[in-house]
Design a protein around this motif. Structure first.
Motif, PDB file in Angstrom:
ATOM      1  N   GLN A 294       0.816  -1.213   0.000  1.00  5.52           N
ATOM      2  CA  GLN A 294       0.000   0.000   0.000  1.00  5.52           C
ATOM      3  C   GLN A 294       0.850   1.263   0.000  1.00  5.52           C
ATOM      4  O   GLN A 294       0.376   2.325  -0.405  1.00  5.52           O
ATOM      5  N   GLY A 295       2.078   1.159   0.472  1.00  3.75           N
ATOM      6  CA  GLY A 295       2.967   2.316   0.520  1.00  3.75           C
ATOM      7  C   GLY A 295       4.335   1.967  -0.022  1.00  3.75           C
ATOM      8  O   GLY A 295       4.609   0.826  -0.423  1.00  3.75           O
ATOM      9  N   GLY A 296       5.217   2.957  -0.050  1.00  7.16           N
ATOM     10  CA  GLY A 296       6.559   2.736  -0.545  1.00  7.16           C
ATOM     11  C   GLY A 296       7.324   1.729   0.288  1.00  7.16           C
ATOM     12  O   GLY A 296       7.138   1.634   1.509  1.00  7.16           O
TER      13      GLY A 296
ATOM     14  N   LEU B 258      12.104 -13.737   0.132  1.00 14.35           N
ATOM     15  CA  LEU B 258      12.382 -12.303   0.268  1.00 14.35           C
ATOM     16  C   LEU B 258      11.223 -11.672   1.019  1.00 14.35           C
ATOM     17  O   LEU B 258      10.063 -11.810   0.617  1.00 14.35           O
ATOM     18  N   TYR B 259      11.537 -10.992   2.115  1.00 17.47           N
ATOM     19  CA  TYR B 259      10.519 -10.329   2.926  1.00 17.47           C
ATOM     20  C   TYR B 259      10.580  -8.829   2.650  1.00 17.47           C
ATOM     21  O   TYR B 259      11.660  -8.223   2.650  1.00 17.47           O
ATOM     22  N   THR B 260       9.414  -8.227   2.438  1.00 17.81           N
ATOM     23  CA  THR B 260       9.332  -6.802   2.132  1.00 17.81           C
ATOM     24  C   THR B 260       8.248  -6.147   2.987  1.00 17.81           C
ATOM     25  O   THR B 260       7.224  -6.758   3.288  1.00 17.81           O
ATOM     26  N   GLY B 261       8.505  -4.902   3.372  1.00 19.72           N
ATOM     27  CA  GLY B 261       7.538  -4.126   4.141  1.00 19.72           C
ATOM     28  C   GLY B 261       7.499  -2.695   3.656  1.00 19.72           C
ATOM     29  O   GLY B 261       8.512  -2.167   3.167  1.00 19.72           O
ATOM     30  N   GLY B 262       6.351  -2.032   3.779  1.00 16.61           N
ATOM     31  CA  GLY B 262       6.173  -0.667   3.295  1.00 16.61           C
ATOM     32  C   GLY B 262       5.714   0.264   4.396  1.00 16.61           C
ATOM     33  O   GLY B 262       5.335  -0.162   5.484  1.00 16.61           O
ATOM     34  N   ARG B 263       5.737   1.560   4.100  1.00 20.25           N
ATOM     35  CA  ARG B 263       5.316   2.544   5.079  1.00 20.25           C
ATOM     36  C   ARG B 263       3.795   2.681   5.050  1.00 20.25           C
ATOM     37  O   ARG B 263       3.162   2.627   3.990  1.00 20.25           O
ATOM     38  N   LYS B 264       3.241   2.849   6.226  1.00 22.08           N
ATOM     39  CA  LYS B 264       1.786   2.868   6.409  1.00 22.08           C
ATOM     40  C   LYS B 264       1.144   1.647   5.756  1.00 22.08           C
ATOM     41  O   LYS B 264       0.058   1.720   5.181  1.00 22.08           O
ATOM     42  N   ASP B 265       1.848   0.525   5.839  1.00 21.35           N
ATOM     43  CA  ASP B 265       1.371  -0.733   5.262  1.00 21.35           C
ATOM     44  C   ASP B 265       1.418  -1.797   6.353  1.00 21.35           C
ATOM     45  O   ASP B 265       2.490  -2.082   6.892  1.00 21.35           O
TER      46      ASP B 265
ATOM     47  N   THR C 108       1.032   2.776  11.223  1.00 16.03           N
ATOM     48  CA  THR C 108       0.289   3.986  10.855  1.00 16.03           C
ATOM     49  C   THR C 108       1.216   5.190  10.771  1.00 16.03           C
ATOM     50  O   THR C 108       0.788   6.321  10.957  1.00 16.03           O
ATOM     51  N   THR C 109       2.488   4.954  10.506  1.00 20.15           N
ATOM     52  CA  THR C 109       3.474   6.035  10.429  1.00 20.15           C
ATOM     53  C   THR C 109       4.270   5.911   9.145  1.00 20.15           C
ATOM     54  O   THR C 109       4.395   4.816   8.582  1.00 20.15           O
ATOM     55  N   ASN C 110       4.804   7.025   8.688  1.00 13.91           N
ATOM     56  CA  ASN C 110       5.590   7.033   7.468  1.00 13.91           C
ATOM     57  C   ASN C 110       7.030   6.576   7.670  1.00 13.91           C
ATOM     58  O   ASN C 110       7.727   6.272   6.708  1.00 13.91           O
ATOM     59  N   GLN C 111       7.485   6.544   8.909  1.00 20.16           N
ATOM     60  CA  GLN C 111       8.874   6.184   9.142  1.00 20.16           C
ATOM     61  C   GLN C 111       9.098   4.688   8.938  1.00 20.16           C
ATOM     62  O   GLN C 111       8.154   3.893   8.912  1.00 20.16           O
ATOM     63  N   ARG C 112      10.367   4.317   8.781  1.00 22.67           N
ATOM     64  CA  ARG C 112      10.707   2.909   8.585  1.00 22.67           C
ATOM     65  C   ARG C 112      10.381   2.115   9.848  1.00 22.67           C
ATOM     66  O   ARG C 112      10.759   2.506  10.953  1.00 22.67           O
ATOM     67  N   ILE C 113       9.726   0.998   9.652  1.00 29.19           N
ATOM     68  CA  ILE C 113       9.525   0.039  10.728  1.00 29.19           C
ATOM     69  C   ILE C 113      10.351  -1.197  10.354  1.00 29.19           C
ATOM     70  O   ILE C 113       9.964  -1.981   9.486  1.00 29.19           O
TER      71      ILE C 113
ATOM     72  N   SER D  25       9.191  -8.068  14.389  1.00 27.33           N
ATOM     73  CA  SER D  25       8.899  -6.709  13.938  1.00 27.33           C
ATOM     74  C   SER D  25       8.093  -5.999  15.010  1.00 27.33           C
ATOM     75  O   SER D  25       7.273  -6.608  15.705  1.00 27.33           O
ATOM     76  N   GLY D  26       8.346  -4.699  15.135  1.00 27.36           N
ATOM     77  CA  GLY D  26       7.543  -3.886  16.020  1.00 27.36           C
ATOM     78  C   GLY D  26       6.374  -3.268  15.279  1.00 27.36           C
ATOM     79  O   GLY D  26       6.179  -3.485  14.079  1.00 27.36           O
ATOM     80  N   ASP D  27       5.588  -2.485  15.982  1.00 29.04           N
ATOM     81  CA  ASP D  27       4.465  -1.789  15.358  1.00 29.04           C
ATOM     82  C   ASP D  27       4.304  -0.418  15.986  1.00 29.04           C
ATOM     83  O   ASP D  27       5.061  -0.025  16.872  1.00 29.04           O
ATOM     84  N   THR D  28       3.313   0.323  15.515  1.00 29.80           N
ATOM     85  CA  THR D  28       3.116   1.692  15.979  1.00 29.80           C
ATOM     86  C   THR D  28       2.728   1.747  17.444  1.00 29.80           C
ATOM     87  O   THR D  28       3.002   2.733  18.128  1.00 29.80           O
TER      88      THR D  28
END
Length: 536
Positions: free
Chosen positions: A366-368, A381-388, A411-416, A429-432
């Motif tokens: 949903q996000g970059g 390969l594991y991938t994650g996006g911002r606000k995703d 729910t944040t734009n920063q890298r998680i 992985s952490g979360d907001t």
């Protein structure tokens, strides 16, 4: 190693945002000679080192040539208040040294005496090989201790006061050193901080651990985009203790993690011959090259040749390929390929030899893309996006096929960030909301089906956004970082212009800017050791 670029020529840490080399000046000396380190240490371990490093290198040579002690011997010496730093270099526990005379305060390099900032390896480097497999071994046991999530991980210590200097000095990630001797953190004040592993961890005084203090501070000139360790880093070889970082409107800096000096820079220029900053960084597994992500381009620098010479590999050619800013990079541990994630929500696979595109994965996020990671076997390969909220697991045997997804709250734009343990079994992985999720990815159905894999375990690590999580290379230890930008309610600001509805739309969460160290080993291991160490 032939020679480093002296900090005085590059402007040192105090000139982190300045041009360290003019176009008319000769090229900088190579900061690292991967093929030269071993040969030159055999000839003369002190001939090519700066004067300040010579005593330590002599001790390192003695430690390397002497007979290694067994884990039982290390334990026995630890019980007798043995200084583990003697096994490598002279080290001073965090926060115990006096600043070097002449060092500046705010925004400048700080050194704690003549300490070894990455040298708290001690007994870890003497662990047998089986102690480095899986999730690691205990510093005082000869057997391997793996991650165990039968109960909530025990918090050992952390760092809090360091991030209270300003109102919004929240953390933005943390990474273990490749040899597990120290932790690197990034924060909103644009300073990279280095923390040694607490020396009490090797003894039986786990209950005596105090708050960690940084042994090095490496200030950048502006917002830090990315940072990474040299993958072959080991504290027993100070010339390999290097950190690459990229910040806005600045070249890529190569920091000496042993003393905090700026050793070299890698500079990229756009079509207008203007300096442009890299948005992502990643060394090749053999540390011979540094890959940097730019807008629709990856530039490859030779680690042994700092400066502006680089190879350009465009990801978009004739409107075909991967668009957007390359936001993250990762190398496969088994094959000669690398993956690029971009803010255009796409993931591409490329050949390491010439950068030829191999596959472009469909846009499912949903996000970059903000973070990606290969499994140890190179199949996933594991991938994650911002606000995703999803972390997607891709099957590289059939590019484009999603095996399963992992759901978290973002729910944040920063890298998680998220991380895999060395065996590839657990993904964390952490979360907001400050929760850390643990997935046992080995329990996922092999045929995929794009189902949602439920968490194996979860625990509340912080009271704010847990944006960083990193697993120790071979010990059952975790380090986490938390924090995010806080927005005050209009009603709390000066004046009465804010309404109640506006205040409700701008909630304020309690700031919890902290770095935390966790024990995630077998239940009762920490308390058992303390009881055994103390006589009845």
């Amino acid at each position: 190693m032939s020679s480093f670029v002296e900090s005085g020529e590059t402007g040192g840490a105090a000139g982190a945002g300045l041009e360290p080399e003019g176009d008319s000046e000769p090229p900088q000396e190579p900061p690292l000679g991967v093929s030269q380190v071993a040969q030159e240490e055999k000839e003369d371990p002190t001939s090519s080192a700066p004067a300040a490093k010579q005593p330590r290198l002599a001790q390192v040579d003695v430690a390397l040539t002497s007979d290694l002690k067994t884990p039982d011997q290390v334990t026995e010496e630890t019980d007798n208040n043995y200084d583990l730093s003697q096994l490598g270099q002279e080290a001073v526990p965090a926060g115990t040294g006096d600043p070097v005379e002449g060092c500046r305060d705010e925004g400048q390099l700080e050194r704690n005496g003549e300490e070894n900032t990455a040298g708290m390896t001690g007994g870890m480097d003497e662990l047998p090989e089986e102690g480095r497999n899986g999730a690691g071994g205990s510093p005082d046991e000869g057997q391997s201790l793996r991650l165990d999530f039968k109960q909530t991980p025990h918090m050992l210590t952390g760092a809090w006061a360091e991030y209270k200097s300003s109102a919004e000095n929240y953390l933005k990630g943390c990474k273990w050193a490749p040899d597990g001797s120290c932790v690197l953190s990034n924060s909103a004040d644009n300073v990279l901080r280095l923390y040694n592993l607490p020396p009490e961890l090797y003894a039986h005084d786990w209950d005596l651990m105090t708050e960690m203090s940084p042994v090095l501070r490496m200030p950048e000139g502006d917002t830090i985009y990315d940072y990474c360790w040299l993958p072959i880093m080991t504290s027993l070889q100070p010339d390999t203790c290097l950190i690459a970082s990229s910040s806005r409107d600045n070249p890529v800096h190569l920091w000496d993690a042993f003393y905090g000096d700026l050793r070299a820079t890698f500079r990229a220029y756009n079509h207008l011959d203007e300096l442009t900053a890299a948005h992502s960084l990643c060394f090749t597994p053999d540390a011979s090259q540094l890959y940097c992500g730019f807008d629709k381009t990856v530039r490859v620098f030779d680690t042994e040749r700092p400066g502006r010479d680089c190879e350009e590999r465009p990801t978009l050619v004739k409107k075909c390929g991967q668009t957007g800013i390359i936001s993250c990079l990762a190398f496969s541990p088994c094959q000669s390929i690398y993956a690029c994630g971009s803010y255009s929500r796409s993931v591409g696979l490329y050949s390491c030899q010439d950068g030829a595109p191999l596959a472009l994965l469909p846009s499912r996020h949903q996000g970059g893309i903000t973070h990606l990671l290969f499994s140890p076997d190179g199949i996933r390969l594991y991938t994650g996006g911002r606000k995703d909220p999803e972390i997607l697991c891709w099957d590289l045997r059939d590019p484009g096929q999603v095996l399963f997804s992992l759901r978290r709250r973002v729910t944040t734009n920063q890298r998680i960030y998220f991380d895999l343990d060395p065996s590839g079994q657990y993904l964390l992985s952490g979360d907001t909301g400050g929760v850390v999720y643990v997935w046992d990815v080995s329990t996922a159905p092999p045929d995929g089906g794009e189902g949602v894999l439920q968490p194996h375990f979860q625990f509340q690590a912080h009271g704010d956004c847990t944006n960083g999580i990193s697993i120790h290379p071979y010990m059952p230890l975790l380090v986490s970082s938390c924090g995010q930008r806080q927005f005050s309610c209009p009603g709390e600001s000066e004046g009465d212009s804010g309404s109640e509805s506006d205040a409700a739309e701008s909630p304020v969460s309690s700031a919890d800017n902290a770095l935390a160290l966790w024990w995630a080993g077998p239940p009762g291991s920490a308390s058992d050791r303390n009881q055994e160490a103390q006589p009845e």
